[in-house]
Design a protein around this motif. Structure first.
Motif, short mmCIF file in Angstrom:
data_model
loop_
_atom_site.label_atom_id
_atom_site.label_comp_id
_atom_site.label_asym_id
_atom_site.label_seq_id
_atom_site.Cartn_x
_atom_site.Cartn_y
_atom_site.Cartn_z
N VAL A 127 0.84 -1.19 0.00
CA VAL A 127 0.00 0.00 0.00
C VAL A 127 0.88 1.24 0.00
CG1 VAL A 127 -1.85 1.23 1.19
CG2 VAL A 127 -1.72 -1.27 1.36
N ALA A 128 0.73 2.09 -1.01
CA ALA A 128 1.42 3.38 -1.01
C ALA A 128 0.74 4.28 0.01
CB ALA A 128 1.39 4.00 -2.40
N THR A 129 1.52 4.89 0.89
CA THR A 129 0.96 5.72 1.95
C THR A 129 1.65 7.08 2.01
OG1 THR A 129 2.50 5.07 3.73
CG2 THR A 129 0.58 3.63 3.34
N CYS A 130 0.94 8.06 2.52
CA CYS A 130 1.55 9.35 2.80
C CYS A 130 0.90 9.94 4.05
CB CYS A 130 1.41 10.30 1.61
SG CYS A 130 -0.25 10.85 1.29
N THR A 131 1.49 11.00 4.56
CA THR A 131 0.98 11.64 5.77
C THR A 131 -0.10 12.65 5.41
OG1 THR A 131 3.10 11.38 6.91
CG2 THR A 131 1.57 13.00 7.80
N ARG A 132 -1.18 12.60 6.13
CA ARG A 132 -2.27 13.56 5.93
C ARG A 132 -2.56 14.24 7.25
NH1 ARG A 132 -5.56 14.34 1.07
NH2 ARG A 132 -7.14 15.84 1.67
N GLU A 133 -2.56 15.57 7.24
CA GLU A 133 -2.86 16.33 8.44
C GLU A 133 -4.36 16.63 8.49
OE1 GLU A 133 -0.55 19.87 8.59
OE2 GLU A 133 1.28 18.83 9.19
#
Length: 234
Positions: A127-133
């Protein structure tokens, strides 16, 4: 495989007459056109588009994929089948390792590297993930025994979120029935329940999910500044 069959309900009224992957970005490209250009630049030559709502417009616009030097086929669905359902329907036509992605995202993620990372690993799903605020627009209280013991005014919380891009393997999906709706959430929860952990592909570049009018407006406002990153040479 690009998932492009949703109704885009949250993006109305923009999607009243166009499927979400075809809404224009920057008065120059559609979202899907950007995604296909990126895939072509990264060496992908075969794509299956899962279509449903206003799918005939996507077929008419994309055609056989020759304008991107790719071979593009279609998997049509009359009723929504979730994120993974369309994949299960054509599983016997797919290679052992492949990429599945939403057709409504803007990112400079290297799709080829995601697939290579998955192929090298042993996880059933990557799973490609990134940070979300996420900003909480309220004062947040922590209470114990009807007493306030901690307080934070309008905090910002960071989460690792799915980018809507997955590396998958055919053997991972072979045990699931192909005639029932099946979502990404169903797959992840089932894998975890069986003690099989998906892998993460962490990413810290540009990513925007065009899910709401605010996101669409932001994409158009930012497009001139990010076009060179998204579409090298365009």
């Amino acid at each position: 495989m690009i998932l492009a069959g949703g109704k885009g309900t949250r993006l109305r009224p923009y999607t009243s007459r166009l499927p979400k992957p075809l809404v224009p970005i920057g008065d120059e490209f559609s979202i899907l056109e950007i995604v296909l250009s990126q895939l072509s630049q990264r060496g992908f030559d075969t794509v299956t588009l899962a279509i449903g709502y206003l799918g005939h417009l996507i077929r008419s616009f994309v055609g056989d994929g020759s304008r991107w030097n790719m071979h593009i086929t279609y998997a049509s669905e009359d009723t929504p089948r979730g994120t993974i359902g369309p994949v299960l329907g054509i599983l016997d036509q797919l290679p052992e390792h492949f990429l599945v992605m939403n057709g409504d995202i803007l990112t400079d993620l290297d799709y080829a590297d995601v697939l290579a990372h998955h192929t090298r690993g042993e996880a059933p799903l990557t799973v490609a993930t990134c940070t979300r605020e996420v900003r909480i627009d309220f004062g947040v209280l922590t209470t114990t025994s009807n007493r306030v013991v901690h307080f934070v005014e309008k905090p910002t919380v960071d989460y690792r979120v799915s980018m809507g891009v997955y590396g998958l393997s055919r053997t991972t999906l072979e045990t699931y029935p192909s005639h029932m709706p099946f979502g990404f959430d169903d797959l992840v929860l089932d894998l975890l329940a069986r003690g099989v952990q998906p892998a993460e592909y962490p990413f810290d570049g540009y990513w925007l999910d065009i899910g709401r009018p605010d996101d669409y407006d932001r994409a158009n406002a930012e497009f001139d500044s990010i076009k060179g990153t998204l579409l090298k040479g365009a």
